[in-house]
Design an enzyme around this catalytic site. Structure first.
Site, PDB file in Angstrom:
ATOM      1  N   GLY A  38       0.846  -1.204   0.000  1.00 13.00           N
ATOM      2  CA  GLY A  38       0.000   0.000   0.000  1.00 13.00           C
ATOM      3  C   GLY A  38       0.875   1.246   0.000  1.00 13.00           C
ATOM      4  N   GLY A  80       2.693   3.744   1.384  1.00 16.10           N
ATOM      5  CA  GLY A  80       3.196   4.005   2.726  1.00 16.10           C
ATOM      6  C   GLY A  80       3.691   5.430   2.890  1.00 16.10           C
ATOM      7  N   ARG A  81       3.828   6.122   1.757  1.00 18.59           N
ATOM      8  CA  ARG A  81       4.318   7.507   1.842  1.00 18.59           C
ATOM      9  C   ARG A  81       3.804   8.333   0.654  1.00 18.59           C
ATOM     10  NH1 ARG A  81      10.604   7.480  -0.077  1.00 18.59           N
ATOM     11  NH2 ARG A  81      10.532   5.732  -1.502  1.00 18.59           N
ATOM     12  N   LYS A 137       4.324  12.087  -3.389  1.00 18.27           N
ATOM     13  CA  LYS A 137       5.134  10.979  -2.872  1.00 18.27           C
ATOM     14  C   LYS A 137       6.110  11.550  -1.846  1.00 18.27           C
ATOM     15  CE  LYS A 137       8.286   7.403  -4.686  1.00 18.27           C
ATOM     16  NZ  LYS A 137       8.743   6.746  -5.925  1.00 18.27           N
ATOM     17  N   GLY A 169       7.139   7.643   6.188  1.00 19.09           N
ATOM     18  CA  GLY A 169       6.227   8.313   5.257  1.00 19.09           C
ATOM     19  C   GLY A 169       6.891   9.406   4.433  1.00 19.09           C
ATOM     20  N   ARG A 188       3.809  13.149  -8.657  1.00 19.31           N
ATOM     21  CA  ARG A 188       3.872  12.184  -9.758  1.00 19.31           C
ATOM     22  C   ARG A 188       2.567  12.221 -10.536  1.00 19.31           C
ATOM     23  NH1 ARG A 188       5.975   6.240  -8.370  1.00 19.31           N
ATOM     24  NH2 ARG A 188       4.112   6.032  -7.098  1.00 19.31           N
ATOM     25  N   ARG A 220      -1.913  -1.272 -10.121  1.00 16.07           N
ATOM     26  CA  ARG A 220      -0.766  -2.145 -10.328  1.00 16.07           C
ATOM     27  C   ARG A 220      -1.216  -3.603 -10.336  1.00 16.07           C
ATOM     28  NH1 ARG A 220       2.959   1.011  -6.865  1.00 16.07           N
ATOM     29  NH2 ARG A 220       1.844   2.947  -6.523  1.00 16.07           N
ATOM     30  N   ASP A 230       4.168  -4.955  -7.321  1.00 15.30           N
ATOM     31  CA  ASP A 230       3.571  -3.675  -6.929  1.00 15.30           C
ATOM     32  C   ASP A 230       4.156  -2.527  -7.746  1.00 15.30           C
ATOM     33  OD1 ASP A 230       5.850  -4.548  -5.235  1.00 15.30           O
ATOM     34  OD2 ASP A 230       5.783  -2.492  -4.543  1.00 15.30           O
ATOM     35  N   ASN A 231       5.226  -2.792  -8.471  1.00 17.94           N
ATOM     36  CA  ASN A 231       5.832  -1.759  -9.309  1.00 17.94           C
ATOM     37  C   ASN A 231       5.550  -2.018 -10.782  1.00 17.94           C
ATOM     38  OD1 ASN A 231       6.825  -0.548  -7.019  1.00 17.94           O
ATOM     39  ND2 ASN A 231       8.830  -1.527  -7.156  1.00 17.94           N
TER      40      ASN A 231
HETATM   41  P1  AMP Z   1       9.103   0.896  -3.259  1.00 16.47           P
HETATM   42  O1  AMP Z   1      10.310   0.056  -3.044  1.00 16.47           O
HETATM   43  O2  AMP Z   1       9.384   2.352  -3.387  1.00 16.47           O
HETATM   44  O3  AMP Z   1       8.210   0.370  -4.346  1.00 16.47           O
HETATM   45  O4  AMP Z   1       8.263   0.825  -1.898  1.00 16.47           O
HETATM   46  C1  AMP Z   1       7.720  -0.374  -1.435  1.00 16.47           C
HETATM   47  C2  AMP Z   1       6.720  -0.066  -0.349  1.00 16.47           C
HETATM   48  O5  AMP Z   1       7.346   0.553   0.763  1.00 16.47           O
HETATM   49  C3  AMP Z   1       5.587   0.842  -0.774  1.00 16.47           C
HETATM   50  O6  AMP Z   1       4.438   0.357  -0.156  1.00 16.47           O
HETATM   51  C4  AMP Z   1       5.996   2.175  -0.213  1.00 16.47           C
HETATM   52  O7  AMP Z   1       4.886   2.997   0.037  1.00 16.47           O
HETATM   53  C5  AMP Z   1       6.695   1.775   1.073  1.00 16.47           C
HETATM   54  N1  AMP Z   1       7.692   2.740   1.532  1.00 16.47           N
HETATM   55  C6  AMP Z   1       8.890   3.025   0.982  1.00 16.47           C
HETATM   56  N2  AMP Z   1       9.537   3.968   1.690  1.00 16.47           N
HETATM   57  C7  AMP Z   1       8.719   4.317   2.717  1.00 16.47           C
HETATM   58  C8  AMP Z   1       8.796   5.252   3.809  1.00 16.47           C
HETATM   59  N3  AMP Z   1       9.861   6.026   3.975  1.00 16.47           N
HETATM   60  N4  AMP Z   1       7.754   5.317   4.661  1.00 16.47           N
HETATM   61  C9  AMP Z   1       6.677   4.536   4.502  1.00 16.47           C
HETATM   62  N5  AMP Z   1       6.535   3.650   3.503  1.00 16.47           N
HETATM   63  C10 AMP Z   1       7.538   3.533   2.624  1.00 16.47           C
HETATM   64 MG    MG Z   2       6.621   0.762  -5.287  1.00 19.47          MG
END
Ligand code: AMP
Ligand code: MG
Length: 491
Positions: free
Chosen positions: A94, A96-97, A117, A130, A180, A187, A256-257
């Site tokens: 989900g 997260g930020r 973001k 976040g 963004r 996804r 998820d990407n």
């Molecule tokens: P990503 O590797 O950027 O695709 O992130 C994978 C997951 O980690 C996604 O659900 C992001 O929202 C979460 N995420 C990455 N960095 C943070 C952060 N600093 N705080 C909260 N969630 C994060």
């Molecule tokens: Mg991601």
């Protein structure tokens, strides 16, 4: 009255169709305000095409909006729920930020997600803060805009705002928020989430929403979900072939990407290959080479299989039949990808028509490049401009032999030498965002608050097929190969 006036001044024309989906798909919540928003970079041409007022958005009021401190007219901020296979392991994720502000309806009637973001914690933040750091957000801005200019479907970047707050990573870093812009943020992982924890009715709602949003041309009959699967497979096959053409390595092709719109999404540890080697990996966490350059098509097929699995309840009432339909669709990926790859590679060599031996001609060139550690982009550029002397391949017995075969191949088509040359110019970029040039721009920005290096880099990257002299500096190779270059994600 004031609302309408504000909307006219900013140009926001937001709809919230995602927020009308079942409530379990997202959490409605506002971004967490930041201390002192400052606009670092703003994409005026993108803003204009979205129908936004560039002056207002670049004012302090605009920076407050792009930081999440002020909610734009018509926005209904939410964080999306999704799951995903990360390096092969299934998990709940989900936003997260990130906060989806809404969908901007452009003057030409298109719909784009506007997402912040780095905008604060959400119910999906798990242990994260976040937030995002300035360097990685500027990196996403540079690479996504470069990808767009290269003609590769991608999410885009409207702005980066510094928050005036620090984020704690290994050290304290300046915080930032990226805006963004995406065709959508649906996804593979969104479907995995609903398939795992939702009802079949919810899954059908998501699938119909995805069809309506991205594939309106698909007939609304009982075959529509199989059509959805096939269309998504087609887009991924086209997308991954385009990545391979320019040596782009995504780095975290987790489910998820993988955006169902067919856009490249989530610029974490991505980078461009310099020396040609299919085993190239940049991401520091990809120790087994799962997401290596040469493995990207296989991983895309794997991700699509995970997507197909989520659709099984919708594909056929009889689950055995459903599995058969899904398998047939997923196995078509390899052929579709190969078709796109071959077509792209022919164009890179100035070839218009098809001959059975084309593939071995291409493979022989790639083998030579690998054997002699040739730079991928610059080799194709040297071939385009008939400047073999610019390549390490020049004078090697293999190249002399190969070049004769290639020249003979070009003679066997109706199109002129000039037409071939033009096709090659249009298919081989003069430059890619080279890792050392990107790092140089980020260092000036983050360490010295000097954004001019980045602005110049963005300027040359905006016309990668123009082959103009200003691009030379950006085409030079680093003293040491980038093969040892490491990128980090989640920052
Ligand atoms: P990503 O590797 O950027 O695709 O992130 C994978 C997951 O980690 C996604 O659900 C992001 O929202 C979460 N995420 C990455 N960095 C943070 C952060 N600093 N705080 C909260 N969630 C994060
Ligand atoms: Mg991601």
């Amino acid at each position: 009255m004031t609302n309408t006036k504000a909307a006219i001044e900013t140009g926001w024309n937001l709809d919230n169709s995602y927020a009308r989906l079942p409530q379990s798909f997202f959490s409605i919540l506002n971004p967490t305000p930041v201390r002192s928003p400052k606009l670092i970079i703003f994409n005026s041409s993108l803003a204009e095409s979205l129908g936004l007022n560039t002056d207002t958005l670049q004012s302090s009021e605009g920076a407050a909006m792009l930081a999440g401190n002020r909610i734009p007219e018509g926005a209904l901020p939410l964080a999306q729920g999704y799951a995903g296979h990360q390096f092969g392991h299934f998990t709940m994720l989900g936003d997260g930020r990130a906060h989806l502000l809404g969908e901007q309806i452009t003057p030409s009637g298109e719909r784009f997600d506007i997402q912040l973001k780095g905008s604060g914690k959400t119910p999906y933040s798990r242990g994260g803060d976040g937030r995002a750091a300035l360097g990685p957000m500027l990196r996403e801005y540079i690479i996504s805009e470069a990808m767009n200019a290269l003609g590769i479907p991608t999410t885009r970047s409207l702005a980066v705002v510094a928050t005036g707050e620090s984020v704690i990573r290994e050290t304290a870093l300046p915080g930032a928020i990226l805006t963004r812009v995406a065709a959508s943020h649906i996804r593979v992982g969104t479907f995995q989430y609903v398939a795992q924890w939702g009802t079949v009715e919810e899954l059908r709602t998501l699938a119909d929403y995805t069809l309506q949003r991205h594939f309106p041309e698909v007939d609304a009959d009982e075959n529509r979900f199989l059509n959805l699967l096939q269309e998504i497979i087609k887009r991924q096959a086209a997308l991954i072939a385009k990545w391979q053409m320019v040596g782009f390595i995504h780095g975290v092709m987790n489910t998820d990407n993988t955006a169902l719109s067919g856009e490249t999404i989530d610029y974490g540890p991505c980078a461009f290959m310099d020396t040609y080697d299919p085993a190239t990996v940049f991401s520091s966490i990809d120790t087994y080479g799962r997401y290596a350059y040469g493995n990207q098509p296989n991983i895309a097929a794997w991700n699509l299989a995970r997507f197909a699995e989520t659709l099984l309840p919708l594909l056929h009432a009889d689950q055995e039949q459903a599995v058969k339909l899904a398998q047939d669709a997923v196995s078509s990926f390899t052929e579709l990808y190969h078709y796109n790859w071959l077509r792209g590679m022919r164009a890179k060599l100035g070839i218009f028509n098809e001959e059975p031996e084309d593939e071995s001609l291409i493979e022989d060139l790639l083998s030579m490049m690998q054997k002699y550690s040739a730079d991928y982009t610059n080799t194709f550029k040297a071939l385009t401009f008939d400047k073999a002397e610019d390549s390490v391949l020049v004078g090697t017995p293999e190249f002399i032999k190969w070049n004769k075969l290639w020249q003979a191949r070009l003679e066997r088509q109706r199109e002129s030498k000039e037409a071939s040359h033009q096709l090659m110019r249009d298919s081989n970029p003069a430059l890619i965002p080279r890792n050392h040039r990107v790092e140089e721009a980020l260092e000036a920005a983050v360490e010295h608050r000097d954004y001019s290096v980045m602005e110049r880099l963005l300027e040359v990257l905006s016309t990668p097929y123009s082959h103009c002299p200003e691009q030379e500096y950006y085409s030079t190779l680093p003293e040491l190969t980038n093969r040892l270059y490491r990128t980090f994600c989640g920052t």
